[in-house]
Design a protein around this motif. Sequence first.
Motif, short mmCIF file in Angstrom:
data_model
loop_
_atom_site.label_atom_id
_atom_site.label_comp_id
_atom_site.label_asym_id
_atom_site.label_seq_id
_atom_site.Cartn_x
_atom_site.Cartn_y
_atom_site.Cartn_z
N MET A 1 0.68 -1.43 -0.06
CA MET A 1 -0.92 -0.10 -0.14
C MET A 1 0.67 1.28 0.73
N LEU A 2 1.88 1.44 1.53
CA LEU A 2 2.84 2.25 0.66
C LEU A 2 4.34 1.86 0.75
N SER A 3 4.87 2.71 0.17
CA SER A 3 6.37 2.49 -0.27
C SER A 3 7.45 2.48 1.28
N GLN A 4 8.40 1.71 0.35
CA GLN A 4 9.35 1.33 1.55
C GLN A 4 9.87 2.37 2.24
N GLU A 5 10.34 3.43 1.41
CA GLU A 5 10.61 5.28 2.30
C GLU A 5 9.84 5.50 3.11
N SER A 6 8.23 5.47 2.58
CA SER A 6 7.47 5.75 3.55
C SER A 6 7.19 5.17 4.54
N LEU A 7 7.28 4.19 4.53
CA LEU A 7 7.30 3.70 6.00
C LEU A 7 8.25 3.65 7.17
N GLN A 8 9.32 3.49 5.83
CA GLN A 8 10.12 3.55 6.72
C GLN A 8 10.58 5.29 7.71
N GLN A 9 9.97 6.21 6.91
CA GLN A 9 9.75 7.81 7.79
C GLN A 9 8.55 7.44 8.75
N ILE A 10 7.95 6.66 8.48
CA ILE A 10 6.64 5.93 9.09
C ILE A 10 7.28 5.29 10.59
N ASP A 11 8.61 4.65 10.67
CA ASP A 11 9.11 3.66 10.87
C ASP A 11 9.72 4.86 12.44
N ALA B 1 1.19 9.37 4.17
CA ALA B 1 1.00 8.45 3.15
C ALA B 1 0.62 9.46 1.94
N GLN B 2 0.41 10.89 2.27
CA GLN B 2 -0.76 11.98 1.20
C GLN B 2 0.57 12.48 0.61
N VAL B 3 1.55 12.57 1.12
CA VAL B 3 2.85 12.79 0.21
C VAL B 3 3.20 12.29 -0.95
N GLU B 4 3.16 10.51 -0.38
CA GLU B 4 3.28 8.97 -1.77
C GLU B 4 1.58 9.35 -2.33
N LYS B 5 0.66 9.66 -1.82
CA LYS B 5 -0.07 9.21 -2.76
C LYS B 5 -1.33 9.97 -3.29
N GLU C 1 -8.54 3.14 1.93
CA GLU C 1 -8.06 2.00 2.13
C GLU C 1 -7.00 2.40 2.50
N VAL C 2 -5.94 4.27 2.24
CA VAL C 2 -4.57 4.27 2.31
C VAL C 2 -5.41 4.82 4.16
N MET D 1 -5.74 19.76 6.97
CA MET D 1 -5.03 19.66 5.64
C MET D 1 -4.91 17.94 5.65
N TYR D 2 -5.15 17.55 6.09
CA TYR D 2 -5.13 15.89 4.95
C TYR D 2 -6.27 16.38 3.87
N ASP D 3 -6.11 15.85 2.86
CA ASP D 3 -7.66 15.59 1.83
C ASP D 3 -8.28 14.56 1.62
N LEU D 4 -9.15 14.60 2.06
CA LEU D 4 -10.34 12.81 1.60
C LEU D 4 -10.62 12.70 0.77
N GLU D 5 -10.55 13.67 -0.51
CA GLU D 5 -10.50 13.63 -1.80
C GLU D 5 -9.73 13.96 -2.65
N PRO D 6 -9.32 13.99 -3.74
CA PRO D 6 -8.60 14.09 -4.87
C PRO D 6 -7.54 15.68 -5.19
N VAL D 7 -6.80 15.69 -4.62
CA VAL D 7 -6.28 17.12 -5.20
C VAL D 7 -5.84 17.60 -6.20
N GLY D 8 -5.79 18.02 -7.11
CA GLY D 8 -5.24 18.49 -7.97
C GLY D 8 -3.69 17.83 -7.48
N ARG D 9 -2.40 18.10 -8.50
CA ARG D 9 -0.97 17.82 -8.51
C ARG D 9 -0.51 18.58 -7.58
N HIS D 10 -0.88 20.38 -8.10
CA HIS D 10 -0.19 21.00 -6.96
C HIS D 10 -1.63 21.63 -6.05
N LYS D 11 -1.60 21.75 -4.63
CA LYS D 11 -2.50 22.11 -3.88
C LYS D 11 -2.14 24.00 -3.33
N ILE D 12 -2.72 24.49 -3.78
CA ILE D 12 -2.25 25.52 -3.20
C ILE D 12 -3.77 26.68 -2.18
#
Lengths: 159, 437, 779
Positions: free
Chosen positions: A1-11, A33-37, A43-44, A68-79
């Motif tokens: 579900m999440l990348s190895q890098e993300s999991l390491q950051q979470i750890d 997770a939000q930065v990655e996805k 599911e996340v 600051m969490y987005d529960l709906e999809p946003v554009g590639r850049h959120k301003i």
Amino acid sequence: MLSQESLQQIDREIAKYPPDQKQSAVMSALRIAQVEKGWLPKEVIEFVADYLGMPAIAAYEVASFYNMYDLEPVGRHKITVCTNLPCALSGGVHAADYLKEKLGIDFNETTPDGKFTLKEGECMGACGDAPVLLVNNHHMCSWMTKEKIDQILAELEDK
Amino acid sequence: MSGSGLILAGVDGDRTWGLQDYVARGGYSALRKIISEKIPPETIIAELKASSLRGRGGAGFPTGLKWSFMPRSFPGAKYLACNSDEGEPGTFKDRDILRYNPHTVIEGMTIAAYAMGCERGYNYIHGEIFDVYERFEAALAEARAAGLLGQSILGSDFSFELFAHHGYGAYICGEETALLESIEGKKGQPRFKPPFPASYGLYGKPTTINNTETFASVPFIINMGGEAFLNLGKPNNGGTKLFSVSGHVNRPGNYEIAMGTPFAELLEMAGGMRGGRKLKAVIPGGSSAPVLPGNVMMDCTMDYDSISKAGSMLGSGAVIVMDETTCMVKALERLSYFYFEESCGQCTPCREGTGWLYRVVHRIENGLGRKEDLDLLNSVTGNIMGRTICALGDAASMPVQSFIKHFGSEFEYHIENKKCLVPPEVQYEGSQIYVRP
Amino acid sequence: MLEIEIDGKQVTVEDGSTIMDAATKIGAFVPHFCYHKKLSIAASCRMCLVQVEKAPKPLPACATPVTNGMKVWTRSEQAVKAQKGVMEFLLINHPLDCPICDQGGECQLQDLAVGYGGSQSRYEEEKRVVFNKNLGPLVSTDMTRCINCTRCVRFTTEIAGQMELGQAFRGEHAEIMPFVEKTVDSELSGNIIDLCPVGALTSKPFRFSARTWELARRRSVSPHDSLGSNLIVQVKHDVVKRVLPFENEDINECWLSDKDRFSYEGLNSEDRLTVPMLKQDGVWKETDWQTALEFAANGLRKTAKQNGPDSIGALASPHATIEELYLLQKFTRAIGSDSVDFRLRQSDFRADGFREGAPWLGMPISEVASLNRLFVIGSFLRKDSPLLAQRVRQAAKRGLHVSAINASAEEWLLPVKNRVLTAPSAIVPVLLQVVAALAAEKGVNAAEHLGAAIPATVSDEARAIAQSLASGRKVAVWVGNLAVQSEYASEIQQLAEEIARLTGGVFGVIGEAANSVGGYLAKAVPLVGGLNARQMLEQPRKAYLLLNAEPDLDFANPALAQTVLGAAPLVIALSAFKSPSLLAAADVLLPIAPFTETSGTFVNCEGRAQNFNAVARPLGDTRPGWKVLRVLGNLLEFEGFDQNDSEAVAAEALAEGSRPDLGNRLYGLEFKFAGQTAAGFERVSDVSIYAADPLVRRATSLQKTRDAKAPVACASTATLAAIGVASGARVRLKQGQGAAEVLIVADDSVAANCVRVAAANAATAALGAMCGEISVERV
């Protein structure tokens, strides 16, 4: 579900808290997770909850409480533009109006090409720098003029 | 960056935040002194009390007294928390402290941990200033590497682990028990008190929470002595303080000045009124503090007692300056929207009342006000104030009451004429994007 | 102790009390919504604000600790102004839909609005709308009515043990919800309906079917698990419309399990048998009572005469009443047969004749709170006894250490310190190790009769359990349904008794049904050489009396039960329902009343006899079972069948001196463990929570829950690999002659080399015994 890098950051975040308090890392974990996805599909959120050994609904409470969490999809850049009173006195609303005009969208909308989402923000604790924008949650832009906004949009356009 | 006063003295913007520069400015000497001289915790707390340092987060509670509430001999974990969740409109001082002088906060917290016997601490940093959170993490890494933080600090038997925790967009987490809930990985909903954090805090353990600036002041108090710090300000209002000046001034920014400095001087430091326009109103202590008319404000000095006497609060020291182009109804509408948006939803009067207040003010601003609305607003705020779990209910109500009290005629004009007393184009022009000279 | 004055009245309360506690003590009502005595304090609704001397603002009574000498006014001007202010806020966004709201008439908001609300609203803005959530088949939502008191959230977290609801979003947008698209699946979920002070959460099965004031409220006792929850049964025109808890702090507190609450739907099932029926030449015909009873009486008379009275046996459900069980055994014994039993799902009866008395919990239910060590052997505690599990959960929060051994590690939603997961056949060896370790720990010898069986070496997990129990101050060792239904039930009970003895604790049997204790007290067991439930099937009788039991679902060996009963020349079934298996096996069906249509008595696991009255008239020609048995006794001209009412039957059944005592000890039973590891796989059986008895099996809403839809067969990932199938595959299960094709699902909570197969399930009714060897083949 999440990348190895993300999991390491979470750890690394989990390690900040006492061993029986993994839930404390949920805010960081959701952020990572939000930065990655790009946003937080359910599911996340459920995955993060499982990873931290907490009920999914408790993680959802957190994800839906902090804006600051987005529960709906946003554009590639959120301003996000602050329009709260101190900012508004120094052009916060004007900056937002300029962005709306440039992007052709209103608050909480995304450009048709999926590149930009515009949000109205609450106090970012940077009122002296007004107008301020937050790009993708983590990058604050101070003393925004129309020229600077043009420049930032141009830079983001290519990213 | 102004670079005067204590906390910001000698700092030079983004260039001098690191450990080396901090040490060059005399940093960590207070901690070294405490450790090498084995100064008893009680002595530190006594210095704090002598300094008359009052909490810089808004409530102004005497710091030394707060520290003395910690049950030092309590077995098991005790925690320290720093409140850097700066989201009160108008306030932006902690951000500057953290990005320009993070080590003073680390040193202050470490001294506090030593004085109160805390083994672990967290600095809760406002989510929107994520770059500052990252810088603080970097400063922590420097301090750990230098043996100033972590196990056996400076070779002593004193250990203190300190971590950064970020918020992610919730004003309420600036409330100390909401902040603790948030560190625990929950929604930031304030807890009912009692029990107070000193007995039941983070993870149910004794915890002390102070504001960033409060901790940042601690090393200076230890170095110069409590009395000398007090003498920088005025009795009962010790030391220097950062004031965040925003709004219609020429040089918005942070100014660290002695407590008791006249407002007129502060306004002058901030470059005076933008475009030479007339001062209309000032919110002297962050958006939750009652607004004061400009002429009242001009007679005040910047300290807890003077502002309180004038009918407002020094709060966090956030000074929002409004000139004659400001429509007070619109200003209140924006603030009321903020409290409506930021109410945590836990207790009834705030959850339901903040929306009610916002909608009525919004109606008035949009020309749909009714004669009875002002009485209604006063009545509803009366039903919110003092009835909620935390202070957000009061914070949402005080602006409404004070705006109506001091600028009632403007509200009445709106209701009667369905438009602003200040022409829209004047308002719009007055709040243009401000380009610094 | 602290002195406090409330509204001018002095009261002394314990240290740590709140103003609410003190007010309750003197009977002063402080209005409230979020406060609930069994839940943590939220202090969020703010309705209970009261005036406190020297406090600048009103304080919430629920959360404010009493200090000595405190003066409080609950109805002063300041207090009432604050309360009215809060009420206005609660109402501004609450819909004015009371006329179409199911909570109408029993709504705390409505009630308090009468006293504290204005007659007209000052709120003229748009009201909030909140979308409804699908919480599953039991709880209906109208979330716009929600006042965010969070009682339901706290209930799922604190009482049910799993946070299934939360308050998401914030401020005015805050809403109560499960995680996205999840339902509330707790076996205690219905309690949130009672807790909800408004009409946001209401009963889905009851929805729109009656107004509370139209309903007669009658007390009763739950006929399901061994707790004996106290009920308020609400009836309209002799139809049960709803069941609510009757608060009894000693038993169910203020809660009900969903089984207790929603099983009433089965009462109105189409399966209800409402007229006597006779099978003639293989064809069922409705008949009258006279004909049916005479048929039964004549049949029995003839069988006794031709084949001897021993050829007649009686099999009863443990959910039957004391009165029914007592008259059944009396009737059977009057015929001259001692073959009567109510333990239909048991397979090991070797302890019969060695028992001190009726097996019971060994302690009052309320004392669970004071236990500090508990060892649960062979129990699906949470699903078999939801409210007992809830008590253990609360005790665990206060420091109770729980250890468990079972063939399936069911999630109990409470901390289990030591858990041994092992095949049913290996439970006894592990218990022997626990005994060995305990004896060593205590420096004493294990009981003599165990002698040679005590092992020399002890596993770490057995030692961990022994150490936990040895350090206990107040210890209990409980034996659950799987243990009692096991082939090694006798040894398990002998060892449980020994473990309890070594720890100075209590040995208890949880019990599977409402009358698991009562059946013994009513003597519905063989006493003088008669056959037990198993023997009656293994040695087929010529005639059977069947009381409220269905051959395919209520027996330890359903295949055998169906074959034997099907082949028996005479089967007289007394039942509230008809079912295909009954129609196949029986020759006469006598419609008897379910618990709501008869008076009766259940004796719960703590040995408490609780009697109840009928709450509704019997449906159709249904008669109370005890009356039917009495008339049968009359028809056969037996002595002692002239009781006028059920009280007289109960008094006779439970008369001191004639009934056995409660007691779990086993005297003089040799310890003869001949455990052998099964060559193939071992069957582990659970009786699914909503399949245990004929009534709950017909409760339609409960049958739509996740619990009811649980997989029929499961095994650990490793076991599935050994079988050579993937999770979700179709397999053929075989036991003796019986076979069944089912889906098998991976579940690592099942012990190695075991297959968990649901009993009391139509899909497995063709299989044999609930325990023992089972073969699994891929299809």
